[in-house]
Motif scaffolding. Sequence first.
Motif, PDB file in Angstrom:
ATOM      1  N   TYR A  32     -13.316   0.056 -34.010  1.00 51.43           N
ATOM      2  CA  TYR A  32     -14.564  -0.590 -34.402  1.00 51.43           C
ATOM      3  C   TYR A  32     -14.351  -1.494 -35.612  1.00 51.43           C
ATOM      4  O   TYR A  32     -13.630  -1.137 -36.546  1.00 51.43           O
ATOM      5  CB  TYR A  32     -15.622   0.460 -34.736  1.00 51.43           C
ATOM      6  CG  TYR A  32     -16.520   0.768 -33.561  1.00 51.43           C
ATOM      7  CD1 TYR A  32     -17.537  -0.110 -33.222  1.00 51.43           C
ATOM      8  CD2 TYR A  32     -16.333   1.907 -32.796  1.00 51.43           C
ATOM      9  CE1 TYR A  32     -18.368   0.164 -32.144  1.00 51.43           C
ATOM     10  CE2 TYR A  32     -17.157   2.185 -31.715  1.00 51.43           C
ATOM     11  CZ  TYR A  32     -18.173   1.301 -31.396  1.00 51.43           C
ATOM     12  OH  TYR A  32     -18.994   1.551 -30.338  1.00 51.43           O
ATOM     13  N   GLN A  85     -16.682  -4.177 -38.274  1.00 52.50           N
ATOM     14  CA  GLN A  85     -18.044  -4.563 -38.641  1.00 52.50           C
ATOM     15  C   GLN A  85     -18.084  -6.056 -38.955  1.00 52.50           C
ATOM     16  O   GLN A  85     -17.179  -6.590 -39.603  1.00 52.50           O
ATOM     17  CB  GLN A  85     -18.503  -3.779 -39.869  1.00 52.50           C
ATOM     18  CG  GLN A  85     -20.007  -3.880 -40.078  1.00 52.50           C
ATOM     19  CD  GLN A  85     -20.479  -3.010 -41.229  1.00 52.50           C
ATOM     20  OE1 GLN A  85     -19.706  -2.695 -42.128  1.00 52.50           O
ATOM     21  NE2 GLN A  85     -21.745  -2.628 -41.204  1.00 52.50           N
ATOM     22  N   ARG A 129     -22.907   4.144 -33.552  1.00 56.69           N
ATOM     23  CA  ARG A 129     -22.017   3.430 -32.643  1.00 56.69           C
ATOM     24  C   ARG A 129     -21.689   4.316 -31.449  1.00 56.69           C
ATOM     25  O   ARG A 129     -21.472   5.527 -31.616  1.00 56.69           O
ATOM     26  CB  ARG A 129     -20.704   3.071 -33.359  1.00 56.69           C
ATOM     27  CG  ARG A 129     -20.877   2.127 -34.530  1.00 56.69           C
ATOM     28  CD  ARG A 129     -19.631   2.056 -35.362  1.00 56.69           C
ATOM     29  NE  ARG A 129     -19.286   3.361 -35.923  1.00 56.69           N
ATOM     30  CZ  ARG A 129     -18.417   3.540 -36.923  1.00 56.69           C
ATOM     31  NH1 ARG A 129     -17.796   2.502 -37.449  1.00 56.69           N
ATOM     32  NH2 ARG A 129     -18.156   4.753 -37.377  1.00 56.69           N
ATOM     33  N   TYR A 161     -14.562   4.206 -26.792  1.00 51.86           N
ATOM     34  CA  TYR A 161     -14.630   3.032 -27.665  1.00 51.86           C
ATOM     35  C   TYR A 161     -13.742   3.284 -28.884  1.00 51.86           C
ATOM     36  O   TYR A 161     -13.853   4.326 -29.534  1.00 51.86           O
ATOM     37  CB  TYR A 161     -16.064   2.824 -28.170  1.00 51.86           C
ATOM     38  CG  TYR A 161     -17.069   2.449 -27.105  1.00 51.86           C
ATOM     39  CD1 TYR A 161     -17.622   3.430 -26.285  1.00 51.86           C
ATOM     40  CD2 TYR A 161     -17.486   1.131 -26.942  1.00 51.86           C
ATOM     41  CE1 TYR A 161     -18.568   3.095 -25.320  1.00 51.86           C
ATOM     42  CE2 TYR A 161     -18.432   0.793 -25.984  1.00 51.86           C
ATOM     43  CZ  TYR A 161     -18.965   1.782 -25.183  1.00 51.86           C
ATOM     44  OH  TYR A 161     -19.898   1.455 -24.239  1.00 51.86           O
ATOM     45  N   TRP A 192     -21.500  -3.668 -35.581  1.00 51.01           N
ATOM     46  CA  TRP A 192     -20.233  -3.031 -35.215  1.00 51.01           C
ATOM     47  C   TRP A 192     -19.843  -3.393 -33.793  1.00 51.01           C
ATOM     48  O   TRP A 192     -20.673  -3.367 -32.885  1.00 51.01           O
ATOM     49  CB  TRP A 192     -20.352  -1.511 -35.337  1.00 51.01           C
ATOM     50  CG  TRP A 192     -20.457  -1.040 -36.749  1.00 51.01           C
ATOM     51  CD1 TRP A 192     -21.606  -0.776 -37.442  1.00 51.01           C
ATOM     52  CD2 TRP A 192     -19.375  -0.763 -37.638  1.00 51.01           C
ATOM     53  NE1 TRP A 192     -21.300  -0.363 -38.719  1.00 51.01           N
ATOM     54  CE2 TRP A 192     -19.943  -0.336 -38.867  1.00 51.01           C
ATOM     55  CE3 TRP A 192     -17.979  -0.837 -37.522  1.00 51.01           C
ATOM     56  CZ2 TRP A 192     -19.155   0.014 -39.960  1.00 51.01           C
ATOM     57  CZ3 TRP A 192     -17.200  -0.481 -38.605  1.00 51.01           C
ATOM     58  CH2 TRP A 192     -17.780  -0.065 -39.821  1.00 51.01           C
ATOM     59  N   ARG A 193     -18.569  -3.741 -33.594  1.00 49.93           N
ATOM     60  CA  ARG A 193     -18.059  -3.988 -32.240  1.00 49.93           C
ATOM     61  C   ARG A 193     -16.737  -3.256 -32.084  1.00 49.93           C
ATOM     62  O   ARG A 193     -15.862  -3.363 -32.950  1.00 49.93           O
ATOM     63  CB  ARG A 193     -17.822  -5.490 -32.011  1.00 49.93           C
ATOM     64  CG  ARG A 193     -19.081  -6.351 -31.978  1.00 49.93           C
ATOM     65  CD  ARG A 193     -19.930  -6.064 -30.749  1.00 49.93           C
ATOM     66  NE  ARG A 193     -21.136  -6.890 -30.717  1.00 49.93           N
ATOM     67  CZ  ARG A 193     -22.303  -6.565 -31.267  1.00 49.93           C
ATOM     68  NH1 ARG A 193     -22.420  -5.411 -31.921  1.00 49.93           N
ATOM     69  NH2 ARG A 193     -23.335  -7.369 -31.174  1.00 49.93           N
ATOM     70  N   ALA A 194     -16.588  -2.545 -30.965  1.00 45.89           N
ATOM     71  CA  ALA A 194     -15.312  -1.892 -30.654  1.00 45.89           C
ATOM     72  C   ALA A 194     -14.383  -2.936 -30.061  1.00 45.89           C
ATOM     73  O   ALA A 194     -14.776  -3.682 -29.163  1.00 45.89           O
ATOM     74  CB  ALA A 194     -15.534  -0.756 -29.661  1.00 45.89           C
TER      75      ALA A 194
END
Lengths: 395, 269
Positions: free
Chosen positions: B218, B220, B196, B215, B226-228
């Motif tokens: 996070y 999932q 990431r 970032y 995964w996205r911040a």
Amino acid sequence: MRGLILLVFAWPLMVQAVEAELSGFIGAEMRGFLYHEQFDGQFKGLQFSSIIQPELEAEYNNGRDQYRLILFVRLDSQDDRRTHSDLREAYWRHIADEWELLVGFSRVFWGVTESRHLVDIINQTDFVEGIDNEDKLGQPMFNLATQRVWGSFNVYVMPWFRERTFPGKRGRLRFPLVVDGDVEFESGAGQHHVDVAVRYDHYVAEWDLGLYCFRGTGREPRLVPNSQGTRLITHYDQINQVGTDIQYTTEAWLWKFEGLVREGQGDTFAATVAGFEYTLYQIGGTFADLGLLAEYLYDGRDSDPAVAPPTPFDDDYFLGARLALNDTQDTNVLLGVIVDRDDHSRFFSIEAERRLGVSWTIEIEGRWFSNIGTESDLAALTKDSFVGIRLSHHF
Amino acid sequence: MKLSSFCKGSILSVLLSLSVLSTPLYAESPEEKGLSIAKEMDRRDLGWQDSASSVEMLLHNRAGETSKRQLRIEFLEVPELGLGDKSLVVFDEPSDIKGTAFLTHSKIHKEDDQWLYLPAIKRVKRISSVNKSGPFVGSEFAYEDLISNEVEKYAYRWVIDEACGELQCYVIEQFPVYKNSGYSRQVVWVDKDEYRRMKIEFYDRKEDLLKTLVYENYEQYLGQYWRALRLSMTNHQNGKSTELTFSPYEFQVGLTDNAFSRSRLNRLR
């Protein structure tokens, strides 16, 4: 038509059933005219207005059914014809997998150029609002649309015609005679003539293309003096019109073309607006962008106003500049001049806008008529140069 | 020389010579290693199809004043090689630009296709996308910071491995190979466990440090992606900063190509 009216009145009930969202703006406007009036009865000096435009939106069925209502009201201190209201939008839209249907009052914009909105035809111009043809009256319609890999296709069926608004006797920016009284239609069905338009849109790489055919009551009226010669009667002709708008976008260049062919107002004629916009980004090490615009305007219609509606843009060119500061207040300025190649009449305009705080905007509009020839289609506006300022609160 | 230290020394030299010998067989150049890290990041983010979120954007200026934008954002993954992803951004606030939308079809080797929708006159405008380094709606994010991170848009070089907070990170440099970038290079911290992005430093064309993007938060999704939910961009040269706070993403909500077509702009809410 009855269905449309029912829809409009049933609307609040339908909205109640779901969660509706209210937004819109309320504004105060002042226009100052730089010269004394040219015609009897016109006011001089300042003109004040208040404006409100509430908007209600709702959707349900997972967004597949959308409802929207936009009302517009202006109260004007000088011209009771400019005091007016309009149902800008009041529609239901259903979105299915392959197609969508809209029923009600709506607005549709077609076109790419800046100096003139030549091919835009679905909606009638709300002329008392502004002379740039960007303010439009809501058009009752059925609109069926489909989006496919080969482009999008729209059919419009318009069962009721909207008449253009014009200033009253006290108003500025009008003809020597007031547009008043009778309205004549070429069609025996009058206002109930069913107008039809079909449009195809597509984009491929750098190209955006639109092509349409319109058949019905022309939005531009001929203005014919009454038998006493005291007033102007509006006469709406039946027309067939084919139009296209094309843009080629490459690097910082936008190349634009609008063209139409119209039959039904004298000899069949063609008209076009073509040009470019070139943008210089981050000028002088700032975040500001400067766009440079140039367009050529041609209109081949009969110059006899008894045959075809008059246009000042028969053989003109436009030069303009657009400055966007790209700041947190979204400050924008658009400057331009349209010059007649024949008599060198010049029509300057400036539009500027900036956000104040969180929910206010200030807009400045200036129009200046210069060196207008006596035979020009702008001759009636020689004394109507003005500066306007509008303060709006958005909610 | 004591025997023990002799032994230690010879063992060390044997190990050293082994490692020297093995180098030609397994060595990756820093460029290859950088690229393989970028490819692994990309590989781990394949197959998410489509996603949607809403974002609060706070702009802070040097005087401590804050202004806010609220926007909705949708993404469509385009699996074909050579094509970038599609995105749609719709503004809800400030209220005077409510309904304004940007539609982007990003391209890897060409300029992106981009349209702007102006709700006041219901006009769809195709706009030029060469201004990659310009600010996005007055924020410290440039357009190029927000468009999709396709592997082919950069050349890479691995720099070092180092700790990043509680995690261990690869530090790689990426050099934009697309036209009109405002950056000479970016230094990216990528965590070794999940690949990431944790931090990016942006260097301007004069090689001065311009901005830092951090970032955080996070999450999932679908057991893989995964996205911040929080991105903070600080501009070191003008003292301004921008924070993006995402609401939890929704994945695979059924968005198709049609939802990212130009005609969609006319029926946005």
